[in-house]
Design a protein around this motif. Structure first.
Motif, PDB file in Angstrom:
ATOM      1  N   VAL A   1      37.458  38.461  39.044  1.00 54.45           N
ATOM      2  CA  VAL A   1      37.865  39.180  37.838  1.00 54.45           C
ATOM      3  C   VAL A   1      38.025  40.640  38.161  1.00 54.45           C
ATOM      4  CG1 VAL A   1      37.123  39.921  35.570  1.00 54.45           C
ATOM      5  CG2 VAL A   1      36.850  37.535  36.232  1.00 54.45           C
ATOM      6  N   ASP A   2      37.093  41.160  38.920  1.00 55.92           N
ATOM      7  CA  ASP A   2      37.133  42.570  39.270  1.00 55.92           C
ATOM      8  C   ASP A   2      38.412  42.893  40.014  1.00 55.92           C
ATOM      9  OD1 ASP A   2      35.946  45.184  39.380  1.00 55.92           O
ATOM     10  OD2 ASP A   2      35.717  44.794  41.537  1.00 55.92           O
ATOM     11  N   LEU A   3      38.820  42.056  40.978  1.00 58.81           N
ATOM     12  CA  LEU A   3      40.024  42.314  41.765  1.00 58.81           C
ATOM     13  C   LEU A   3      41.248  42.273  40.866  1.00 58.81           C
ATOM     14  CD1 LEU A   3      41.383  42.760  44.526  1.00 58.81           C
ATOM     15  CD2 LEU A   3      41.522  40.273  44.745  1.00 58.81           C
ATOM     16  N   GLU A   4      41.309  41.251  40.041  1.00 54.98           N
ATOM     17  CA  GLU A   4      42.450  41.127  39.128  1.00 54.98           C
ATOM     18  C   GLU A   4      42.520  42.351  38.227  1.00 54.98           C
ATOM     19  OE1 GLU A   4      44.083  37.749  40.481  1.00 54.98           O
ATOM     20  OE2 GLU A   4      44.731  38.369  38.494  1.00 54.98           O
ATOM     21  N   GLY A   5      41.368  42.697  37.692  1.00 54.46           N
ATOM     22  CA  GLY A   5      41.300  43.842  36.775  1.00 54.46           C
ATOM     23  C   GLY A   5      41.684  45.141  37.466  1.00 54.46           C
ATOM     24  N   ARG A   6      41.241  45.298  38.697  1.00 53.45           N
ATOM     25  CA  ARG A   6      41.514  46.546  39.407  1.00 53.45           C
ATOM     26  C   ARG A   6      42.982  46.647  39.801  1.00 53.45           C
ATOM     27  NH1 ARG A   6      37.168  48.479  43.667  1.00 53.45           N
ATOM     28  NH2 ARG A   6      38.445  50.320  43.382  1.00 53.45           N
ATOM     29  N   LEU A   7      43.537  45.521  40.216  1.00 52.26           N
ATOM     30  CA  LEU A   7      44.963  45.542  40.555  1.00 52.26           C
ATOM     31  C   LEU A   7      45.811  45.799  39.312  1.00 52.26           C
ATOM     32  CD1 LEU A   7      45.219  42.617  43.130  1.00 52.26           C
ATOM     33  CD2 LEU A   7      45.631  45.036  43.573  1.00 52.26           C
ATOM     34  N   THR A   8      45.420  45.170  38.211  1.00 57.42           N
ATOM     35  CA  THR A   8      46.142  45.393  36.950  1.00 57.42           C
ATOM     36  C   THR A   8      46.025  46.853  36.526  1.00 57.42           C
ATOM     37  OG1 THR A   8      45.681  43.109  36.284  1.00 57.42           O
ATOM     38  CG2 THR A   8      46.376  44.634  34.562  1.00 57.42           C
ATOM     39  N   ALA A   9      44.824  47.416  36.702  1.00 58.67           N
ATOM     40  CA  ALA A   9      44.620  48.827  36.326  1.00 58.67           C
ATOM     41  C   ALA A   9      45.403  49.745  37.257  1.00 58.67           C
ATOM     42  CB  ALA A   9      43.133  49.171  36.390  1.00 58.67           C
TER      43      ALA A   9
END
Lengths: 213, 270
Positions: free
Chosen positions: B15-23
């Motif tokens: 989730v963190d990776l997805e969230g960070r890439l999205t951000a």
């Protein structure tokens, strides 16, 4: 744009369109007619296509590149490629998806050529992005510093991926494309897209975890 | 418990990776309009591209344009069946309102350059059969025109016209006597009329011969389908042109049937 406009002429089936008069300027609202005219070298028709689509194209380019000057260069390059490729455009299809596919490919090529991923994230870049998303808002200085640090970390991790991995990550997260769309844009088999996307995610996870430690 | 915690941590990382890439890339941005200067810069590059193409094709007329994709593909298919070699990139076309049958011109110096003069109605939608027959008609007539008897006729007419012209000029200069002039001009005029009549017949024979050639390329049923579609089409001209057989005649010859047209102006009936 269509204020004080009135419709003249008749509606014809299939390939004709309604002509709307705005003052002295006649604007053909049928995109298919504009595309056909532009494909035959009509630069005025292409200018109208530019008017209709350049703002969306620029927004897409800016989201991928994060730099306004680079995004403008990418947008102009994409439209130039579209101008040259119009004779091969399939009539009846919408123009914008076709243009955006050209733009995405061109953006990735330009960014790789100019090594955009090697340019550190700047404070101005983050401020400008915040202004685009929430115009007139003020972001706290500490939040800005945190955002710059977070983005810089991702930027450094992306710089260590292969070119192909960066492309799929950019299209997946920077353009919200599905794997099928990515395959169509890049001209790769769907299996290749999936495997490169998975490997890119794995590699990024490792790099970010190493950074934490 | 430990396994569950480990799974939870992995899920958190994902989730963190997805969230960070999205951000990192951010959400979709609102439209970003560019200034007029941006368009002018693009326009100058479009002009530069256009003029560099024209530099190497100085004889290319401004009215010529890129061939629409559907016409290009149809022509390619027919040319393949007709065994005509050309380079698609060197094909150009012009649309003219007063042209009713496509004219195909292949350069005698470089037979790979193809120029099409197309009826304006071909810009619009039409059935594939109609498009096939229109283009094949143009190509078949071009192939037939290359035969010597269709080249000699215009040359003969031109020679006679020149002789008559010279005679008239000499008469006006008072070099020859009036009676001799009449003897020279009258048969000349009659000969011209006879040759015009014969030319008309030759044109019609060429058209029918081209139709036979077209049938050998496309098949009789497909040609019939196309000719009937043309006859029923709203944008086909009903005006009969000199030397050109009517659609009804062509259909009768190719299909061995009379055309069925719901048009009270025509004298031919079902």
């Amino acid at each position: 744009m269509l204020q004080d406009a009135h419709i003249e002429g008749n509606l014809f089936p299939s390939f004709r369109c309604t002509i709307v008069t705005e003052g002295r300027q006649r604007v053909a609202t049928c995109e298919a007619d504009l595309i056909e005219s532009a494909a035959h070298g009509d630069q005025e028709a292409f200018r109208q296509l530019w008017e209709m689509h350049h703002a969306v194209a620029m927004a897409s380019a800016l989201r991928l590149s994060h730099q306004r000057a680079l995004a403008e260069e990418i947008t102009q390059g994409a439209f130039l490629l579209a101008w040259r490729g119009l004779p091969r455009f399939q009539p009846g299809n919408p123009f914008r998806p076709w243009l955006l596919r050209i733009l995405y490919r061109h953006a990735l090529d330009v960014m790789e050529k100019q090594r955009a991923y090697l340019h550190p994230v700047s404070l101005e870049e983050v401020i400008e992005l915040e202004q685009h998303l929430a115009p007139g808002s003020r972001v706290e200085g500490s939040d800005l510093q945190e955002q710059v640090a977070q983005r810089e970390e991702i930027r450094q991790a992306l710089a260590q991926l292969s070119s192909e991995q960066r492309r799929v990550i950019a299209l997946r997260y920077g353009a919200d494309l599905t794997e099928i769309d990515i395959a169509q844009v890049l001209g790769w088999p769907i299996g290749t897209v999936k495997s490169r996307l998975n490997r890119a995610r794995e590699r990024l996870r490792v790099l970010l975890n190493n950074t934490k430690e | 418990m430990d396994i569950k915690n480990s799974d939870a941590e992995d899920h958190g990382e994902k989730v963190d990776l997805e969230g960070r890439l999205t951000a990192y890339y951010g959400p979709a941005l609102p439209e970003q309009p560019l200034s007029q200067i941006s368009w002018e810069h693009l326009h100058s590059q479009m002009d530069a591209h256009h003029s560099s193409k024209r530099r190497f094709h100085w004889r290319k007329k401004r009215s010529e344009a890129a061939v629409p994709a559907h016409i290009r593909e149809t022509f390619a298919r027919i040319a393949y069946q007709a065994s005509i070699v050309y380079i698609p990139a060197r094909m150009h076309c012009t649309f003219k309102a007063k042209v009713h049958t496509p004219v195909v011109h292949i350069s005698p110096l470089d037979r790979r350059n193809v120029r099409l003069i197309l009826p304006a109605m071909m810009r619009g939608t039409m059935s594939q059969a109609e498009l096939d027959v229109l283009l094949a008609t143009g190509l078949a007539r071009y192939v037939c025109m290359r035969r010597s008897r269709y080249i000699l006729m215009p040359l003969l007419l031109l020679t006679i016209a020149l002789l008559v012209g010279v005679t008239i000029v000499m008469f006006s200069l008072g070099t020859l006597r009036g009676a001799i002039i009449l003897i020279a001009i009258m048969p000349g005029a009659l000969l011209c009329l006879a040759l015009l009549w014969w030319s008309n017949r030759q044109k019609r024979r060429l058209a029918f011969r081209a139709d036979e050639l077209m049938v050998s390329w496309l098949g009789r049923s497909h040609v019939c389908q196309g000719l009937h579609a043309m006859a029923n089409s709203l944008h086909m001209s009903r005006h009969q042109r000199w030397g050109e057989p009517s659609l009804e005649e062509r259909i009768e010859r190719v299909c061995n049937t009379q055309v069925r047209i719901e048009d009270p102006r025509l004298t031919m009936v079902r």
